[in-house]
Motif scaffolding. Structure first.
Motif, PDB file in Angstrom:
ATOM      1  N   ALA A  99      34.771  35.752  41.350  1.00  0.00           N
ATOM      2  CA  ALA A  99      35.135  36.606  42.483  1.00  0.00           C
ATOM      3  C   ALA A  99      36.598  36.395  42.872  1.00  0.00           C
ATOM      4  O   ALA A  99      37.301  37.358  43.226  1.00  0.00           O
ATOM      5  N   SER A 100      37.072  35.151  42.819  1.00  0.00           N
ATOM      6  CA  SER A 100      38.473  34.863  43.155  1.00  0.00           C
ATOM      7  C   SER A 100      39.414  35.529  42.163  1.00  0.00           C
ATOM      8  O   SER A 100      40.451  36.090  42.559  1.00  0.00           O
ATOM      9  N   ILE A 101      39.079  35.466  40.872  1.00  0.00           N
ATOM     10  CA  ILE A 101      39.909  36.113  39.854  1.00  0.00           C
ATOM     11  C   ILE A 101      39.889  37.632  40.038  1.00  0.00           C
ATOM     12  O   ILE A 101      40.919  38.300  39.911  1.00  0.00           O
ATOM     13  N   ALA A 102      38.701  38.166  40.341  1.00  0.00           N
ATOM     14  CA  ALA A 102      38.585  39.614  40.567  1.00  0.00           C
ATOM     15  C   ALA A 102      39.440  40.049  41.750  1.00  0.00           C
ATOM     16  O   ALA A 102      40.085  41.115  41.717  1.00  0.00           O
ATOM     17  N   LEU A 103      39.470  39.227  42.808  1.00  0.00           N
ATOM     18  CA  LEU A 103      40.298  39.548  43.970  1.00  0.00           C
ATOM     19  C   LEU A 103      41.774  39.567  43.597  1.00  0.00           C
ATOM     20  O   LEU A 103      42.536  40.443  44.041  1.00  0.00           O
ATOM     21  N   GLU A 104      42.171  38.619  42.788  1.00  0.00           N
ATOM     22  CA  GLU A 104      43.563  38.551  42.345  1.00  0.00           C
ATOM     23  C   GLU A 104      43.929  39.783  41.526  1.00  0.00           C
ATOM     24  O   GLU A 104      44.975  40.408  41.762  1.00  0.00           O
TER      25      GLU A 104
END
Length: 276
Positions: free
Chosen positions: A76-81
């Protein structure tokens, strides 16, 4: 007489508008990314229940394991980035971009709002939403296990303890802040990079972003290799190795920070010169 560059009242009015527009346009992505832990939890509960029914005709209420939850948080953090490429990507669209240019706010105010939204509002909202739902699930479901935030705090405490022990043996003093600063600078650089690609490229934004990143990686590797071959540094003892590592971390942090500043400047230039 109001300043044409920055006016507090005008900026605050625009920032509220920008906030509501960002939420309205990207509400589906916000739910998908911010509530990724809840979605994974529901899927895990359903999967475990189905497996239990197939095995012995009795459903099993079991939340997903802790390691899986960490993986989902990282994803999810990578997707947000990566999604920052779409947050303001609409300004390159002829119709939407033209309407955005007509908003009564200066280029600097739009840029400043964009930076605040990208580096502060969106990450904070993600962390609060994700951590909040994770904490709630850990309270209401006994099978869920401990919350991610509590585990992160334990890891930080243990890390600080290990640093204190290491500082008693090493000649160089290491601190948590020294370790956190490179991460924060890298975070800003990554988010600004994808934001810059989003407002620069008109089509195939993510593809071009990865192609440019690939090119930067190749050039960076060549420069690093050349510098390594030219280096005559000799590390005679452990103390010198510590100093060298600390120096390299500082150098990487400074250059990453410079790159982040250049990206922010490039975003402002793009906003200033954007035409349809």
């Amino acid at each position: 007489m109001q300043s044409e560059v920055f006016n507090g009242k005008r900026f605050f009015t625009y920032f509220k508008y920008d906030l509501m527009q960002t939420l309205r346009i990207h509400v589906k992505a916000a739910i998908l990314i911010g509530f990724a832990g809840v979605i994974y939890y529901l899927l895990g509960i359903g999967f475990n229940a189905i497996v239990g029914l197939v095995r012995d005709s009795h459903g099993v209420w079991q939340a997903p394991d802790f390691r899986g939850r960490i993986v989902i948080f990282v994803i999810a953090s990578i997707a947000l980035e990566l999604y920052q490429i779409r947050t303001y990507g609409y300004i390159t669209n002829r119709r939407k971009g033209s309407a955005w240019l007509m908003i009564p706010a200066s280029a600097f105010e739009k840029w400043f709002s964009m930076i605040l939204m990208t580096l502060v509002v969106i990450p904070v909202a993600f962390i609060v939403t994700y951590a909040g739902t994770d904490a709630l699930l850990s309270i209401v479901d006994p099978t869920y296990g401990k919350m991610l935030l509590g585990s992160a705090i334990e890891v930080v405490d243990q890390f600080q303890t290990n640093l204190a022990l290491a500082n008693e043996e090493y000649t160089t003093t290491w601190s948590l802040g020294f370790m956190v600063v490179p991460y924060l600078v890298g975070f800003c650089c990554n988010f600004l990079y994808f934001l810059c690609c989003g407002v620069t490229f008109k089509r195939h934004k993510l593809l071009y972003a990865f192609l440019v990143l690939f090119g930067i990686s190749i050039v960076g590797s060549m420069i690093s290799t050349w510098l390594g071959l030219q280096s005559t540094v000799e590390l005679d003892d452990f103390a010198e190795a510590e100093q060298f590592i600390r120096h390299m971390i500082n150098v990487i942090t400074v250059y990453t920070g410079i790159f982040a500043i250049l990206l922010a400047g490039g975003i402002f230039y793009r906003i200033k010169t954007l035409k349809h």
